[in-house]
Write a protein that holds these residues in place. Structure first.
Motif, PDB file in Angstrom:
ATOM      1  N   SER A  73     -28.809   7.325 -12.611  1.00 13.91           N
ATOM      2  CA  SER A  73     -29.326   6.054 -13.111  1.00 13.91           C
ATOM      3  C   SER A  73     -29.081   4.966 -12.077  1.00 13.91           C
ATOM      4  O   SER A  73     -28.401   5.187 -11.079  1.00 13.91           O
ATOM      5  N   GLY A  74     -29.640   3.779 -12.365  1.00 16.54           N
ATOM      6  CA  GLY A  74     -29.374   2.626 -11.519  1.00 16.54           C
ATOM      7  C   GLY A  74     -30.515   2.195 -10.632  1.00 16.54           C
ATOM      8  O   GLY A  74     -30.412   1.189  -9.930  1.00 16.54           O
ATOM      9  N   GLY A  75     -31.589   2.950 -10.619  1.00 15.32           N
ATOM     10  CA  GLY A  75     -32.726   2.575  -9.793  1.00 15.32           C
ATOM     11  C   GLY A  75     -33.420   1.338 -10.333  1.00 15.32           C
ATOM     12  O   GLY A  75     -33.125   0.850 -11.424  1.00 15.32           O
ATOM     13  N   GLY A  76     -34.352   0.835  -9.538  1.00 23.67           N
ATOM     14  CA  GLY A  76     -35.099  -0.340  -9.961  1.00 23.67           C
ATOM     15  C   GLY A  76     -35.917  -0.898  -8.832  1.00 23.67           C
ATOM     16  O   GLY A  76     -36.093  -0.247  -7.795  1.00 23.67           O
ATOM     17  N   LEU A  77     -36.413  -2.116  -9.045  1.00 25.45           N
ATOM     18  CA  LEU A  77     -37.221  -2.814  -8.056  1.00 25.45           C
ATOM     19  C   LEU A  77     -36.368  -3.907  -7.408  1.00 25.45           C
ATOM     20  O   LEU A  77     -35.740  -4.710  -8.113  1.00 25.45           O
ATOM     21  N   VAL A  78     -36.358  -3.939  -6.090  1.00 26.36           N
ATOM     22  CA  VAL A  78     -35.551  -4.913  -5.369  1.00 26.36           C
ATOM     23  C   VAL A  78     -36.324  -5.364  -4.145  1.00 26.36           C
ATOM     24  O   VAL A  78     -37.164  -4.617  -3.620  1.00 26.36           O
ATOM     25  N   GLN A  79     -36.051  -6.569  -3.694  1.00 29.76           N
ATOM     26  CA  GLN A  79     -36.706  -7.077  -2.486  1.00 29.76           C
ATOM     27  C   GLN A  79     -36.018  -6.546  -1.233  1.00 29.76           C
ATOM     28  O   GLN A  79     -34.841  -6.139  -1.278  1.00 29.76           O
ATOM     29  N   THR A  80     -36.742  -6.571  -0.138  1.00 28.79           N
ATOM     30  CA  THR A  80     -36.161  -6.189   1.157  1.00 28.79           C
ATOM     31  C   THR A  80     -34.889  -6.987   1.412  1.00 28.79           C
ATOM     32  O   THR A  80     -34.848  -8.198   1.201  1.00 28.79           O
TER      33      THR A  80
END
Length: 118
Positions: free
Chosen positions: A6-13
């Motif tokens: 778990s722990g994934g997601g969307l993040v900026q550079t």
């Protein structure tokens, strides 16, 4: 043994994420633990490995200095701290357990998606 990532997601550079992999069924201290990642249409790529005690780690060149693998055997959990994320880190990340460096993996997590936007 079962693994739950778990722990994934969307993040900026340039951002950070921490992935977790919970080991159940048997003590996590029995296993070498690896993280892999895979982009659709490409082969699964090794990311990092940690030994049973947590005192020895190995990284792919593409993540060395940015990612840190660690473990808490008391919580039966392995972590992947990912800093300075780049768009090319976008992939599904999997954890895997093995009993030795030359033995087949005994379990894989279900994968968690990491997406890094530019």
């Amino acid at each position: 043994v079962q693994l739950q990532a778990s722990g994934g997601g969307l993040v900026q550079t340039g951002g950070s994420l921490r992935l977790s992999c919970v080991v159940s069924g048997r003590p996590s201290s029995l296993y070498l633990m690896d993280w892999f990642r895979q982009v659709p249409g490409e082969e699964r790529e090794f990311v990092a490995r940690i030994n049973r005690s947590g005192r020895s780690t190995t990284y792919a060149g593409s993540v060395k200095g940015r990612f840190t693998i660690s473990r808490d055997n008391g919580l039966n959990t392995v972590y992947l701290q990912m800093n300075s994320l780049k768009p090319e880190d976008t992939a599904v990340y999997y954890c895997a357990a093995s009993t030795g460096s030359t033995t087949p993996y005994v379990a894989w997590g279900q994968g968690t998606q990491v997406t890094v936007s530019s």
